[in-house]
Structures are given as structure tokens and as C-alpha cells.
Design a protein around this motif. Sequence first.
Motif, short mmCIF file in Angstrom:
data_model
loop_
_atom_site.label_atom_id
_atom_site.label_comp_id
_atom_site.label_asym_id
_atom_site.label_seq_id
_atom_site.Cartn_x
_atom_site.Cartn_y
_atom_site.Cartn_z
N SER A 83 0.84 -1.20 0.00
CA SER A 83 0.00 0.00 0.00
C SER A 83 0.87 1.25 0.00
CB SER A 83 -0.90 0.01 1.23
OG SER A 83 -0.12 0.13 2.41
N LYS A 84 0.31 2.35 -0.45
CA LYS A 84 1.05 3.61 -0.54
C LYS A 84 1.48 4.08 0.85
CE LYS A 84 0.83 8.18 -2.60
NZ LYS A 84 0.04 9.14 -3.35
N GLU A 85 0.60 3.93 1.83
CA GLU A 85 0.92 4.36 3.20
C GLU A 85 2.07 3.54 3.77
OE1 GLU A 85 -1.13 4.18 7.62
OE2 GLU A 85 -2.42 4.28 5.86
N HIS A 86 2.04 2.23 3.54
CA HIS A 86 3.10 1.35 4.04
C HIS A 86 4.42 1.66 3.33
CE1 HIS A 86 5.18 -2.49 4.89
NE2 HIS A 86 4.44 -2.45 5.99
N GLU B 126 5.36 4.66 2.09
CA GLU B 126 5.88 5.96 2.50
C GLU B 126 6.36 5.97 3.95
OE1 GLU B 126 2.64 8.59 1.66
OE2 GLU B 126 3.14 8.71 -0.47
N LYS B 127 5.67 5.27 4.85
CA LYS B 127 6.01 5.32 6.27
C LYS B 127 6.90 4.18 6.71
CE LYS B 127 2.04 7.99 7.56
NZ LYS B 127 0.94 8.18 8.46
N ASP C 299 7.91 -0.11 7.33
CA ASP C 299 7.36 -1.24 8.06
C ASP C 299 7.51 -1.00 9.56
OD1 ASP C 299 6.44 -3.68 8.88
OD2 ASP C 299 8.12 -4.84 8.09
#
Length: 64
Positions: A29-32, A34-35, A37
Motif C-alpha cells: 500500500s502507498k501508506e506502508h 511511504e512510512k 514497516d
Amino acid sequence: MCIPHGAARSKSNGFVKKVKQKKHIKRVSKEHFEKGDPDFVDERTTPYIPKEKKKSFFDSLFGV
């Protein structure tokens, strides 16, 4: 009218191509992405130290 060379299939040679399993990597996912693991554990024993850039002949000659 001309018939193309590959159009006349006279007999089968019995060759059957094997079906290979598709090799693909699951998209994150895009959130995973960018931020990062949250469960990541850094297992390196020494910190990363980048190597110095090797000086060229002209850098050493002119003292840059």
C-alpha cells in the motif's frame, strides 16, 4: 493467391508447453511504502559508513 508458410499445419509434433506459475511480488500500500514497516528490526552489526569518493588524478595534481 499465395498461402503463407505458417498457415498449413499438417500434423502435430506432440509438444506441450508447460504452464509455469506466475512470478510476481505483492504490491504494498502507498501508506506502508511511504512510512515504512513498523515491525522492521535492524539486524546490522555495524553502522553503514559510505566510502569516500576516490580522487581522480587531476584532483590530486591540483589539490582540489
